[in-house]
Motif scaffolding. Structure first.
Motif, short mmCIF file in Angstrom:
data_model
loop_
_atom_site.label_atom_id
_atom_site.label_comp_id
_atom_site.label_asym_id
_atom_site.label_seq_id
_atom_site.Cartn_x
_atom_site.Cartn_y
_atom_site.Cartn_z
N GLU A 76 -9.21 7.98 -3.14
CA GLU A 76 -10.22 7.21 -2.42
C GLU A 76 -9.85 7.00 -0.96
O GLU A 76 -10.74 6.95 -0.11
N VAL A 77 -8.57 6.86 -0.69
CA VAL A 77 -8.13 6.47 0.65
C VAL A 77 -7.12 7.49 1.16
O VAL A 77 -6.20 7.89 0.44
N GLY A 78 -7.30 7.90 2.42
CA GLY A 78 -6.34 8.74 3.09
C GLY A 78 -5.45 7.91 4.00
O GLY A 78 -5.81 6.81 4.42
N LEU A 79 -4.28 8.45 4.31
CA LEU A 79 -3.29 7.75 5.13
C LEU A 79 -2.73 8.73 6.16
O LEU A 79 -2.37 9.86 5.80
N ARG A 80 -2.66 8.29 7.43
CA ARG A 80 -2.05 9.11 8.46
C ARG A 80 -1.06 8.26 9.25
O ARG A 80 -1.39 7.15 9.67
N ILE A 81 0.15 8.80 9.41
CA ILE A 81 1.17 8.15 10.24
C ILE A 81 1.40 9.05 11.45
O ILE A 81 1.78 10.23 11.30
N ALA A 82 1.16 8.51 12.64
CA ALA A 82 1.24 9.30 13.87
C ALA A 82 2.57 9.08 14.56
O ALA A 82 3.29 8.10 14.33
N SER A 84 3.03 8.19 17.49
CA SER A 84 2.96 7.00 18.34
C SER A 84 3.28 5.71 17.60
O SER A 84 3.39 4.65 18.23
N GLY A 85 3.42 5.76 16.31
CA GLY A 85 3.68 4.57 15.51
C GLY A 85 2.44 3.97 14.91
O GLY A 85 2.51 2.92 14.26
N GLN A 86 1.28 4.61 15.09
CA GLN A 86 0.04 4.12 14.50
C GLN A 86 -0.09 4.60 13.06
O GLN A 86 0.07 5.78 12.76
N VAL A 87 -0.38 3.64 12.18
CA VAL A 87 -0.62 3.94 10.77
C VAL A 87 -2.08 3.63 10.48
O VAL A 87 -2.54 2.51 10.73
N GLU A 88 -2.81 4.63 9.97
CA GLU A 88 -4.24 4.46 9.74
C GLU A 88 -4.59 4.78 8.29
O GLU A 88 -4.14 5.78 7.74
N PHE A 89 -5.39 3.90 7.70
CA PHE A 89 -6.03 4.17 6.42
C PHE A 89 -7.49 4.52 6.68
O PHE A 89 -8.14 3.90 7.53
N PHE A 90 -8.04 5.50 5.95
CA PHE A 90 -9.45 5.87 6.15
C PHE A 90 -10.04 6.26 4.81
O PHE A 90 -9.36 6.77 3.91
N ASP A 91 -11.34 6.01 4.69
CA ASP A 91 -12.07 6.31 3.46
C ASP A 91 -12.30 7.81 3.35
O ASP A 91 -12.73 8.45 4.30
N GLY A 95 -14.82 8.85 5.98
CA GLY A 95 -13.89 8.79 7.09
C GLY A 95 -13.83 7.45 7.79
O GLY A 95 -13.17 7.31 8.84
N SER A 96 -14.50 6.42 7.26
CA SER A 96 -14.52 5.12 7.91
C SER A 96 -13.15 4.45 7.81
O SER A 96 -12.41 4.68 6.85
N PRO A 97 -12.76 3.63 8.80
CA PRO A 97 -11.45 2.97 8.78
C PRO A 97 -11.33 2.03 7.59
O PRO A 97 -12.26 1.32 7.23
N ARG A 98 -10.15 2.01 6.97
CA ARG A 98 -9.86 1.09 5.87
C ARG A 98 -8.66 0.21 6.18
O ARG A 98 -8.16 -0.48 5.31
N GLY A 99 -8.19 0.21 7.42
CA GLY A 99 -7.05 -0.61 7.82
C GLY A 99 -6.10 0.19 8.68
O GLY A 99 -6.09 1.42 8.65
#
Length: 725
Positions: A76-82, A84-91, A95-99
């Motif tokens: 259900e949820v994807g996770l990307r660690i960049a 730059s130190g940004q951690v993003e969850f997305f649907d 593709g909508s942000p989840r945190g």
């Protein structure tokens, strides 16, 4: 005249209706068999289908260089660690942000901690390290389902200063967290124990080992019991990590050819195997094998590609993997079956990171521009191939390739094994020993009953034996497993004596009887079978009475141990000898009844003509009766063989159901029919295991069909050759 010879109208009507009913019944039988065959094919066919990879949704995230991309357990949820130190969850649906989370520092490296799927070890540019744990708690408000995404620090908000290291790897268990740090030619291993409030950084247990070569990557092995150290030239060194004592180097091997270059290396599920991509457009699989001088890495199989590999993507829950090249070529493989399941080209190039979802139904890719692409994968049965079903396969943890049926695995690091060869071997072995016991007795009994036995005695014996065919085989299996098997085990020497001496005794008695004057033997003509019964009873009783003496005289007091030490034959209580005796008793009535009818049906004028020409009764039997009845006798044997091949309950209850390939008569086996009966009720519908059991049924169906076809062809030839006698 026509009216006198023509059949009555009523008789003609009955004949017409009967012929059509018989024809319709025959067609219905053939149709039913064809439908069974087609249904088995329909269930089995998906096992050999390849994988489908279909492009899915595409999203645009913020532009950042990705160090890791992942998918949660429920897809259900994807996770990307960049970087730059940004951690993003997305649907994953839109593709909508989840945190999101900002670590507040630039990252140098991110690793997925083994074996947990939601732990990520992150190292910043200054050499500090922490472990993030992704959480996806779900709450319900009535029928409304809400998922929350968040990150927790394994070490609270503390960061471990690991300094400048070439590489690191982490291993997490229920109570410990282990960290391997590669520092030049030094390897540092730290272990953190769980405290009441989580893992603390205070007082870690630390061990060091000095290395004699340069390495650039470190990986924990299975269960954290050893380490792989990978060098820049494609070498790998195994380091043992005992619970007590210092680490020890086990072996050093080369993973790529001389003058070759290592392009990528990743562990398979469980980390027993390493997948190695070199610059010769191939991927090889290696794992440690114990030899005479300890463990050494062994190349087990290889996969050839059209381009050099840029990334290797192992499946999280299976032994499959995917490869990506610089041109966007995607190849799906399964290591154990050796299959290439798909060959596709991605919609985009420049993929920096990719991952296969835990359910192996999604592939997620991302690039530096922030574009995320989904690919839906349908890959249900990658572990099955013709080679894996019928050839030897080299499984992880084994010293050599083997045939193995093991439909379940006690450890998630390993996999089920679906070799049908041991089941085919067991089926033929059980049938062979059953026919070896039943065929001579049934045919000789049929010859005697039809040709020599007194009519009064035949009217009693033949129906009695035919009634035995109606005896439920579950009763025979029950008696064989709970009574006969322990009896043979306790009196093995006596049983061997019976099988060898009793036939010889019968032949000797027959010879003596044949030398007696006719005035003595003629009144008993046709009653020899009744006369021989006391000899059989006395012979069996004498064999059991002399059993202990024979055991001490010939087998040193222990016949089972003698067979093991002298002949190398191990003894299992429920074995082929028990199956042969029990299943032989089930097959004898079938063979006897059909063969006896064929022999008894030989025309009397042929027998009388042979005797009138001076032939003896034995010459008439061998030269006339047996040849004339040979089609029926052969049919009886083949029908009995078909019965033995398809027998279920006797082999299920009278053997250990061990899928071993050993002709040893004192070892058990597992047959197709027994395996289906045992495992089909427990298999998951439409799973690989479920479909393989249907494939076993299809193979059994084909074996029976083959036997019957051969039997009919031979029977027709015998009938053509001897039908004019």
């Amino acid at each position: 005249m026509e009216n006198l010879t023509a059949l009555p109208r009523r008789r003609r009507l009955i004949n017409a209706v009967t012929s059509r009913v018989v024809a319709l019944g025959g067609a219905a039988v053939i149709g039913a068999i064809a439908l069974i065959f087609l249904y088995l094919l329909w269930v089995v066919a998906p096992v050999f289908a390849g994988a489908d990879v279909e492009p899915g949704e595409q999203y645009q995230l913020s532009a950042a260089y990705p160090l890791l991309i992942d998918v949660n357990e429920t897809d259900e949820v994807g996770l990307r660690i960049a970087q730059s130190g940004q951690v993003e969850f997305f649907d994953l649906t839109d593709g909508s942000p989840r945190g999101q989370l900002d670590l507040g520092r630039s990252l140098h490296k991110v690793k997925h901690v083994f074996p947990a799927t939601a732990l990520y070890a992150v190292q910043d540019q200054q050499g500090n390290l922490n472990v993030l744990q992704a959480r996806y708690p779900i709450s319900f408000d009535g029928d409304t389902r809400t998922m929350v995404t968040r990150f927790d620090y394994l070490f609270d908000d503390q960061w471990l200063d690991v300094g400048e290291v070439q590489d690191f790897d982490a291993y997490f268990s229920d109570t410990t967290f282990s960290l391997a740090l590669l520092e030049g030619r030094s390897l540092r291993i730290q272990q953190f124990d769980e405290a009441e409030a989580g893992f603390g950084l205070e007082f870690p247990k630390e061990r060091r080992i000095e290395l004699d070569h340069d390495y650039e990557r470190v990986l924990f092995g299975p269960r954290g019991t050893w380490l792989y150290l990978i060098g820049p030239t494609g070498t790998v060194t195994l380091i043992d990590l005992p619970r007590r004592g210092p680490p020890e180097q086990l072996s050093r091997s080369r993973l790529v050819p001389e003058n070759g270059r290592l392009l990528a290396i990743e562990p398979l599920l469980g980390r027993h195997s390493l997948l190695v991509a070199d610059d010769q457009q191939r991927v090889t699989q290696w794992f440690a094998v114990r030899g005479a001088f300890g463990y050494a890495m062994q190349q087990v199989r290889h996969f050839t590609l059209d381009e050099n590999v840029a990334q290797i993507l192992p499946e999280p829950r299976r032994k499959g993997f995917a490869t990506l090249d610089a041109q966007g070529g995607l190849h799906l493989f399964y290591s154990t079956s050796g299959r290439e399941l798909a060959d596709e080209t991605l919609r985009e190039t420049g993929v920096e990171r990719a991952v296969i979802a835990p359910r192996s139904d999604l592939l997620l890719t991302t690039s530096s521009s922030g574009q995320v692409s989904l690919y839906h994968m349908h890959n249900e049965h990658p572990d099955i191939s013709w080679g894996a079903l019928w050839s030897k396969v080299w499984y992880e943890g084994y010293q050599e390739p083997v045939y193995s049926w093991q439909s379940s695995s006690a450890d998630n690091d390993f996999e089920a094994k679906f070799s049908l060869t041991p089941l085919l071997f067991g089926t033929l072995k059980a049938a062979f020993y059953a026919m070896l016991f039943a065929t001579p007795i049934a045919i000789m009994g049929a010859l005697y009953t039809a040709y020599f036995m007194a009519p009064v005695m035949r009217r009693v014996i033949k129906p009695g034996i035919e009634i035995m065919a109606a005896l439920p085989t579950v009763i025979l299996g029950f008696l064989a497993g709970l009574w006969l098997a322990p009896l043979i085990e306790a009196n093995l020497s006596a049983v061997i004596t019976i099988l060898l001496v009793l036939p010889a005794g019968i032949v000797l008695l027959s010879f003596i009887w044949s030398r007696l004057p006719d005035r003595i033997t003629r009144p008993f003509d046709g009653w020899y079978g009744l006369i021989i019964v006391p000899l059989l009873i006395l012979g069996v009783a004498a064999a059991f009475a002399l059993g202990p003496v024979l055991e001490d005289t010939f087998f040193g007091g222990d016949s089972r141990n003698w067979f093991l030490e002298v002949m190398g034959l191990d003894y299992d209580q429920r074995n082929a000898l028990v199956v042969g005796l029990a299943m032989g008793l089930a097959v004898i009535p079938t063979i006897f009844s059909i063969a006896e009818d064929a022999i008894y049906g030989v025309p009397t004028h042929l027998i009388n003509g042979s005797l009138a020409l001076g032939a003896t009764r034995w010459q008439t039997l061998i030269r006339v009766v047996v040849l004339t009845a040979s089609p029926g006798i052969f049919s009886a044997v083949m029908i009995g063989l078909g019965r033995a091949v398809g027998e279920t309950m006797i082999v299920l209850m009278a053997t250990g159901n061990t899928p071993v390939m050993d002709l040893n008569i004192f070892q058990g086996m597992r047959t197709f029919a027994a395996n289906i009966a045992v495992e089909l009720p427990e298999s998951e519908v439409d799973s690989s295991h479920y479909r393989i059991l249907f494939l076993a049924a299809l193979v059994l169906f084909m074996i029976t069909f083959l036997f019957n076809t051969v039997a009919e062809v031979v029977r027709q030839r015998l009938r053509t050759r001897y039908g004019n006698l």
